[in-house]
Design an enzyme around this catalytic site. Structure first.
Site, PDB file in Angstrom:
ATOM      1  N   SER A  91       0.980  -1.066   0.031  1.00 29.72           N
ATOM      2  CA  SER A  91       0.059   0.056  -0.194  1.00 29.72           C
ATOM      3  C   SER A  91       0.926   1.272   0.173  1.00 29.72           C
ATOM      4  O   SER A  91       1.829   1.195   0.366  1.00 29.72           O
ATOM      5  CB  SER A  91      -0.913  -0.173   1.259  1.00 29.72           C
ATOM      6  OG  SER A  91       0.107   0.153   2.367  1.00 29.72           O
ATOM      7  N   ASP A  92       0.450   2.254  -0.512  1.00 33.76           N
ATOM      8  CA  ASP A  92       1.029   3.622  -0.141  1.00 33.76           C
ATOM      9  C   ASP A  92       0.815   3.855   1.499  1.00 33.76           C
ATOM     10  O   ASP A  92      -0.139   3.353   2.049  1.00 33.76           O
ATOM     11  CB  ASP A  92       0.186   4.664  -1.166  1.00 33.76           C
ATOM     12  CG  ASP A  92       1.089   5.990  -1.216  1.00 33.76           C
ATOM     13  OD1 ASP A  92       2.205   6.196  -0.485  1.00 33.76           O
ATOM     14  OD2 ASP A  92       0.970   6.714  -2.164  1.00 33.76           O
ATOM     15  N   TRP A  93       1.576   4.613   2.024  1.00 33.67           N
ATOM     16  CA  TRP A  93       1.409   4.952   3.135  1.00 33.67           C
ATOM     17  C   TRP A  93       0.359   5.314   3.972  1.00 33.67           C
ATOM     18  O   TRP A  93      -0.181   6.393   3.648  1.00 33.67           O
ATOM     19  CB  TRP A  93       2.752   5.697   3.717  1.00 33.67           C
ATOM     20  CG  TRP A  93       4.045   5.165   3.862  1.00 33.67           C
ATOM     21  CD1 TRP A  93       4.844   5.264   4.979  1.00 33.67           C
ATOM     22  CD2 TRP A  93       4.600   4.066   3.196  1.00 33.67           C
ATOM     23  NE1 TRP A  93       5.921   4.482   4.908  1.00 33.67           N
ATOM     24  CE2 TRP A  93       5.592   3.816   3.772  1.00 33.67           C
ATOM     25  CE3 TRP A  93       4.249   3.436   1.738  1.00 33.67           C
ATOM     26  CZ2 TRP A  93       6.702   2.821   3.299  1.00 33.67           C
ATOM     27  CZ3 TRP A  93       5.056   2.465   1.375  1.00 33.67           C
ATOM     28  CH2 TRP A  93       6.288   2.221   1.973  1.00 33.67           C
TER      29      TRP A  93
END
Ligand SMILES: *[C@@H]1O[C@H](CO)[C@@H](O)[C@H](O)[C@H]1NC(C)=O
Ligand SMILES: *[C@@H]1O[C@H](CO)[C@@H](O)[C@H](O)[C@H]1NC(C)=O
Ligand SMILES: *[C@@H]1O[C@H](CO)[C@@H](O)[C@H](O)[C@H]1NC(C)=O
Ligand SMILES: *[C@@H]1O[C@H](CO)[C@@H](O)[C@H](O)[C@H]1NC(C)=O
Ligand SMILES: *[C@@H]1O[C@H](CO)[C@@H](O)[C@H](O)[C@H]1NC(C)=O
Ligand SMILES: *[C@@H]1O[C@H](CO)[C@@H](O)[C@H](O)[C@H]1NC(C)=O
Ligand SMILES: *[C@@H]1O[C@H](CO)[C@@H](O)[C@H](O)[C@H]1NC(C)=O
Ligand SMILES: *[C@@H]1O[C@H](CO)[C@@H](O)[C@H](O)[C@H]1NC(C)=O
Ligand SMILES: *[C@@H]1O[C@H](CO)[C@@H](O)[C@H](O)[C@H]1NC(C)=O
Ligand SMILES: *[C@@H]1O[C@H](CO)[C@@H](O)[C@H](O)[C@H]1NC(C)=O
Ligand SMILES: *[C@@H]1O[C@H](CO)[C@@H](O)[C@H](O)[C@H]1NC(C)=O
Ligand SMILES: *[C@@H]1O[C@H](CO)[C@@H](O)[C@H](O)[C@H]1NC(C)=O
Length: 812
Positions: A301-303
């Site tokens: 995932s992106d953060w």
């Protein structure tokens, strides 16, 4: 990846080009795999079908042995360890998978970003993606990826959060376009392939990001109610809504190259895609990425982009970063959608344990394939102290931070960075023989981009004083050293015995009669250094240069008949002074990396003949661009942030060409100190019959291998017709026959090459056209199809400087 902490808040920026979307104008019929609105089943904006279950990786395409080792590894894990393997934890790096000492697994260190290992000391800052693309040089794209990869590895980073194909560049205003390459999917596709191959040849995992539709920053994340229970949403993130053909022919295209290159990882995007969060979008992750493209690696995932547990796991997400709950996933001690919930969802029978196993197999397969289990450097201890994401005392006990601290990993990379910067520098205008400079004895330099940053080098920022070599956010670099333009110009002038006068205050310059400044008389050349900032988490509000730069040019040009304007910019700038007769040269240097000044003087003084070409279109006016970011939603519905990609395939030059609009400098444009010709164009098939449909072959990484087979070669003779040596960038554009569906762009880039030629030298360039290059995506059969009829092939030196043309007829 998320921005530095101060940048993290979702921004609601008032934008000059605000365009509130009128939902009634939506063209529902264009959405093929997307259901027409059916509020009964989907709610008002749900329109991305479920594709379940998430397919298992097999390691097909060369990773079979590594996959077997990954399976053996997983077989030794307890369920609790499995949950940890898919959930980021606090640690020394920007993202961390914890070590499992029992199994000799040293953990995974994930680091930003696409132009440097960011959270590090004694590391280099390379050119940004937009510059690398401007070089149109496959060797440079590879070398940049390789050297960057070596620095990540030497610092103990297993995974580089690089490169970027999303944003592609739908909107000229998007804040992160400079991190990626070009709004042309073919050029970006080549750049992705070369960069990923470079990173991974250095033994580091590449991460293709942000998948997919991350075409603006505004409202990329949900907005949470103030003071309410954690994560009570006021507005969901923007939904990027695109039809199936647009998805395949534009935004997915370079990601297919990334899979073909063997990218270890993909990073799913913050925003929603067709109504569903990208990181739980099963159509995108299970359907398109893991099935159609045959991706064998893992999706992280992106953060903080994870908004569910079970739905994300089933939807194809394999790793939650940085792992915890909270708006950006960085809050420790409040649980995770993964972590303990992984254990729970397996134990309560909601998710089969084999799915969790596959998540880890996908992670560990590229780890073994790249030999990261053997002799991989430890994480540089200095990294942990620079990392601001989690306090050291929360993780130190779990990590083995041995080996020398503050390792200098730069080697001689500055030489390559200087070369890359020069090769990417674009000469847009050159009159009265202004450039190259012929040892002028009196030089004046103007502008706040010329000299030393006054507020430090670490993490490029939008400070008033100082040259910029990168934009801001997670994609920036922490420079140890920057060669400024003024420093390099002064050094060169000293060799020549010349004098250099300089004024660095734009406020002063924009309000002064320049003639009152200089001593004793008009300089031979006036160099104006301008800059334009952009950063993660904010879209640009204007395409003009920053800090009153237009007025600075006006003032200088009013007084100096040899004004050379240089821009260091995140990307597109409108250049309203381009026709001013005293502006004799314009140089677009973008974000060239830490050797900035040296790269620039190599071009200005002609040590390197310019060969950069625009990776986008410069319009006459900022309002000429279509597809502005969606801003200023003025309603209160939780789902009201919607961005409809109604322009479909018409972005950048495809748009300007379709509407026959005049532009300032077209896509692919760039001048040289010599001239080139292209002639003798010929095209011939490499196979006896060309079917419309590809042969139905078993899927390999990159999709159906038949799509990557060469079907045509196109040759042209390129000649250096001028007086000095230089590099030409011949470009091949194709026009599909009229039988292709409506909306097909007039011309599309399908080949390019960078050729160094001595004066008078001629050489043949060969473009190989693959099946995908000759096809359109057919939404009905869900196939790439080659249309019947007459194909046009044009070769030239920009999208509007076409020198030779051939037609071939394909009957199928
Ligand atoms: C929407 O879905 C419901 C439930 O499946 C169905 O009964 C209805 O006919 C659909 N409406 C439209 C307009 O398709
Ligand atoms: C994945 O493999 C496991 C066996 O390891 C099997 O039980 C499961 O059904 C497979 N899943 C899919 C989606 O094929
Ligand atoms: C939220 O809480 C803070 C501090 O308790 C308060 O100052 C602020 O007004 C509150 N905001 C809202 C929207 O209630
Ligand atoms: C499980 O997820 C919920 C949110 O759905 C969260 O509140 C909880 O803390 C998580 N549990 C663990 C053990 O992380
Ligand atoms: C199983 O556990 C998951 C994760 O905690 C939870 O989201 C889900 O609601 C649970 N399902 C059941 C049937 O208990
Ligand atoms: C830590 O890493 C070093 C190599 O730098 C290795 O020799 C040592 O055994 C490791 N210690 C542990 C506890 O893993
Ligand atoms: C820049 O010039 C303006 C206008 O003359 C002046 O007000 C300002 O103080 C100057 N800034 C610096 C840092 O010298
Ligand atoms: C060009 O520069 C000269 C000074 O060399 C100046 O006299 C002239 O007015 C300038 N031209 C314009 C159009 O500003
Ligand atoms: C520019 O100005 C200089 C000095 O004023 C003069 O010598 C030169 O001829 C001018 N050049 C052009 C092209 O007008
Ligand atoms: C750009 O377009 C806007 C709106 O059409 C117009 O107001 C403006 O004057 C134009 N600017 C230029 C430099 O042509
Ligand atoms: C937003 O709503 C206000 C009234 O609530 C209205 O005055 C304004 O014009 C609206 N703005 C847009 C962009 O629709
Ligand atoms: C182009 O040149 C290549 C290599 O010399 C050759 O194999 C190919 O047949 C040529 N194609 C055409 C269309 O002339």
């Amino acid at each position: 990846m998320a921005a530095l902490l101060p940048l993290l808040l979702p921004l609601l920026l008032p934008t000059a080009n605000a365009q509130a979307y009128d939902a009634t104008q939506r063209d529902a019929s264009a959405f093929s795999y997307i259901q027409p609105l059916n509020t009964t089943i989907l709610g008002p904006y749900g329109n991305s079908p479920a594709v379940l279950p998430s397919p298992n990786a097999t390691g097909v395409g060369g990773w079979e042995d590594a996959a077997a080792r990954a399976k053996a590894f997983v077989a030794q894990l307890t369920l609790e360890e499995k949950a940890k393997m898919v959930t980021g934890q606090p640690g020394p790096c920007v993202g961390n998978i914890e070590p499992i000492e029992r199994l000799g697994f040293n953990g995974l260190c994930l680091q930003d970003g696409p132009l440097a290992i960011r959270v590090a000391d004694y590391a280099s800052v390379f050119s940004a993606g937009v510059s690398a693309a401007s070089s149109w040089d496959k060797d440079i794209l590879y070398e940049r990826g390789l050297l960057m990869g070596k620095e990540f590895r030497a610092k103990g980073a297993h995974v580089a959060l690089s490169p970027v194909a999303g944003p592609l560049g739908r909107s000229a205003y998007s804040g992160r376009n400079w991190e990626g390459f070009s709004p042309d999917p073919y050029l970006t596709g080549v750049a992705m392939f070369q960069t990923i191959t470079g990173h991974q040849d250095a033994g580091v995992q590449a991460t293709a990001k942000h998948f997919i539709g991350n075409e603006q920053e505004t409202q990329r994340n949900p907005i949470y109610k103030q003071n309410a229970t954690l994560n009570t949403v006021e507005y969901e993130a923007l939904s990027a809504n695109m039809d199936d053909r647009t998805m395949h022919e534009l935004y997915l295209w370079p990601f297919a190259d990334a899979v073909k290159a063997g990218a270890a990882a993909f990073m799913c995007a913050y925003q929603r895609l067709n109504g569903s969060y990208a990181c739980e979008n099963s159509k995108a992750q299970n359907g398109i990425l893991k099935t159609e493209l045959g991706f064998q690696g893992y999706v992280m995932s992106d953060w903080g982009a994870v908004h569910s547990g079970v739905a994300s796991v089933e939807g194809g997400l394999d790793m939650n970063m940085p792992g915890g709950l909270g708006n950006y996933g960085t809050v420790t001690g409040v649980g995770s959608y993964f972590g303990g919930n992984i254990t729970a969802m397996v134990n309560n029978g909601t998710v089969p344990e084999s799915r969790i196993d596959d998540m880890i197999i996908r992670q560990m397969t590229p780890y073994y394939w790249l030999g990261q289990d053997k002799d991989f450097p430890t994480v540089d201890p200095s990294t942990g102290w620079l990392n601001t994401f989690s306090p050291v005392d929360t993780w130190l006990r779990d990590w083995n931070l041995t080996g020398p601290s503050s390792r200098d990993v730069r080697e001689d990379h500055n030489e390559a960075i200087r070369k890359h910067g020069a090769a990417a520098t674009i000469l847009l205008k050159n009159e009265n023989g202004a450039l190259p400079l012929k040892a002028p004895m009196s030089i004046a330099v103007f502008g706040n981009d010329a000299s030393e940053p006054t507020q430090g080098l670490l993490n490029q920022n939008d400070y008033e004083y100082g040259t910029i070599i990168a934009g801001g956010g997670s994609g920036t670099g922490r420079a140890v050293e920057i060669v400024t333009p003024l420093q390099a110009i002064k050094a060169k002038a000293k060799e020549d015995g010349a004098i250099v006068q300089y004024w660095l205050n734009n406020t002063l310059l924009a309000n002064t009669d320049i003639r009152s400044l200089w001593i004793p008389k008009e300089p031979e050349v006036c160099i104006v250094m301008l800059k334009t900032w952009a950063e993660e988490a904010a879209d640009r509000e204007s395409l003009h240069v920053d800090w009153d730069g237009d007025e600075v040019v006006a003032r200088v040009a009013a007084a100096c008949n040899n004004t050379v304007v240089v821009t260091h910019s995140s990307g597109i700038n409108v250049l309203p002074w381009a026709d001013h007769p005293n502006v004799t040269a314009i140089v677009a240097a973008h974000f060239p990396g830490e050797e900035s000044g040296n790269s620039l003087i190599d071009i200005l003084y002609g040590k390197v003949n310019p060969s950069g070409h625009l990776p986008y279109t410069i319009a006459l006016n900022g309002t000429d661009y279509n597809a502005p970011p969606t801003t200023g939603i003025n309603t209160t519905g939780i789902n009201d942030w919607q961005s409809w990609f109604d322009e479909k395939l018409e972005i950048d030059y495809r748009f300007f060409d379709a509407h026959d609009m005049a532009v300032r400098y077209e896509f692919g444009f760039g001048l040289s100190y010599t001239t080139f010709n292209a002639s003798c164009l010929s095209a011939a098939p490499t196979v006896s019959t060309i079917t419309s449909k590809p042969e139905d072959l078993p899927i390999l990484p990159g999709g159906n291998p038949a799509l990557w087979e060469t079907l045509y070669t196109v040759n042209a003779t390129i000649t250096n017709s001028g007086k000095v040596a230089g590099a030409a960038v011949p470009q091949l554009y194709i026009s599909l026959p009229s039988s292709a569906p409506a909306g097909t762009p007039i011309r599309q880039l399908r080949g390019f090459s960078k050729m160094y030629l001595e004066p008078g030298q001629e050489e043949i360039v060969t473009f190989e056209l693959m099946r995908r290059d000759l096809s359109y995506w057919d939404v009905v059969s869900q196939q790439w199809l080659i249309p019947s009829g007459s194909f046009g092939f044009d070769v030239g030196f920009s999208s509007r400087d076409l020198r030779d043309h051939v037609k071939v007829t394909v009957v199928n």
